[in-house]
Design an enzyme around this catalytic site. Structure first.
Site, short mmCIF file in Angstrom:
data_model
loop_
_atom_site.label_atom_id
_atom_site.label_comp_id
_atom_site.label_asym_id
_atom_site.label_seq_id
_atom_site.Cartn_x
_atom_site.Cartn_y
_atom_site.Cartn_z
N TRP A 10 10.13 1.84 1.87
CA TRP A 10 11.55 1.47 1.91
C TRP A 10 11.95 0.49 0.80
CZ3 TRP A 10 12.91 0.74 7.82
CH2 TRP A 10 13.11 2.01 8.39
N LYS A 11 11.00 -0.15 0.18
CA LYS A 11 11.28 -1.15 -0.87
C LYS A 11 12.23 -2.23 -0.32
CE LYS A 11 10.25 2.34 -4.25
NZ LYS A 11 10.42 2.86 -5.58
N HIS A 95 1.62 -1.47 -6.08
CA HIS A 95 2.74 -0.61 -6.50
C HIS A 95 3.15 -1.01 -7.93
CE1 HIS A 95 6.66 1.24 -6.73
NE2 HIS A 95 6.28 2.03 -5.75
N GLU A 167 1.05 7.44 -8.51
CA GLU A 167 2.48 7.41 -8.77
C GLU A 167 2.75 7.19 -10.26
OE1 GLU A 167 4.78 6.23 -4.96
OE2 GLU A 167 4.22 4.41 -6.00
N GLY A 173 11.73 7.02 -8.79
CA GLY A 173 13.16 6.73 -8.72
C GLY A 173 13.97 7.36 -9.83
N SER A 213 9.59 10.54 -6.83
CA SER A 213 10.67 11.51 -6.59
C SER A 213 10.25 12.67 -5.69
CB SER A 213 11.25 12.01 -7.93
OG SER A 213 11.78 10.92 -8.66
N GLY A 234 9.92 6.93 -1.79
CA GLY A 234 10.92 5.87 -1.81
C GLY A 234 12.27 6.40 -1.35
N GLY A 235 13.11 6.76 -2.32
CA GLY A 235 14.50 7.16 -2.06
C GLY A 235 14.69 8.14 -0.92
#
Ligand code: PGA
Length: 251
Positions: A10-11, A95, A167, A173, A213, A234-235
């Site tokens: 979720w950052k 990360h 990653e 992102g 992504s 993430g997003g």
């Protein structure tokens, strides 16, 4: 057989109230953990709400970072010991955002991995190259170097239980996913590196995620690759529908 593991990262998003609402809306539609492990990694300030909301469900919970000391004069840090006491299962370390903005080194990440294991929290160790490194065709050398340094001194048993997330920084992102072939190629290289450092069994056991992504439209293809055991997302993990589509990719 390795159990697939899809983890949301979720950052710096969500508060405790949003966390509780999110989990309430997904908790009854998660796959069985034996089929696909569903994880959400949330900011430290949300972990209590996350853990409480996940109670009795298939959801596993993770932190996004922790320090390599468990207590003392380290203002602002998060203790792996307390993560364990709270029942947190996983912790992302290394990360690329932490490496870049908070100057974390492989040495720090290696120390964090050891302290997390000592406190029964499973590390999700991130690695990955920049666009510049890929354009210079040095990505393998770079990632293998990170893995060797980050895993230094861990036992075969620890590495068997570890999660590694590949990653590529240029895919995070940006909406620019690595092709499933590029992702598979590097995940295979990482598994071979683990085999060289340890043995066949450890390499067969370690779970390797791809991140950058990942979304409901590409998850199935990525997960179809033999060396990709999961996604760090993430997003696309920030909306309940999208999160559910990711973890239920087998349906
Ligand atoms: P993204 O982030 O899915 O938004 O690209 C992945 C990550 O940073 O873990």
């Amino acid at each position: 057989m390795r159990t697939p593991i899809i983890a949301g990262n979720w950052k710096l998003n969500m508060n405790p109230e949003q966390t509780a609402e999110f989990v309430a809306s997904i908790k009854n539609e998660l796959p069985e953990s034996s089929k696909v492990e569903s994880v959400i990694c949330a900011p430290a300030v949300d972990l209590d709400a996350l853990k409480k909301a996940a109670e009795g469900s298939e959801l596993h919970v993770g932190a996004e970072n922790a320090y390599f000391e468990t207590e003392g004069a380290f203002t602002g840090e998060t203790s792996p010991k307390v993560l364990n006491e709270m029942g947190i299962d996983y912790c992302i370390i290394g990360h690329s955002e932490r490496r870049e903005y908070f100057h974390e080194t492989d040495e720090d990440i290696n120390k964090k991995a050891k302290v997390l294991f000592a406190n029964n929290v499973t590390p999700i160790v991130c690695c990955g190259e920049s666009l510049e490194t890929r354009e210079a065709n040095k990505q393998e050398e770079w990632v293998v170097g990170q893995i060797k340094a980050d895993l230094d001194g861990l036992t075969a048993e620890q590495v068997s239980n570890l999660v590694i997330a590949y990653e590529p920084i240029w895919a995070i992102g940006t909406g620019k996913t690595a092709s499933s072939e590029q992702a598979e190629e590097m995940c295979k290289t990482i598994r071979e590196t683990v085999k060289d450092l340890y043995d066949d069994e450890t390499a067969e056991n370690v779970r390797i995620q791809y991140g950058g992504s990942v979304n409901p439209a590409n998850v199935k293809e990525l997960m179809g690759k033999p060396n990709i055991d999961g996604g760090l997302v993430g997003g696309a993990s920030l909306k309940p529908d999208s999160y559910l589509a990711l973890v239920n990719y087998q349906d």
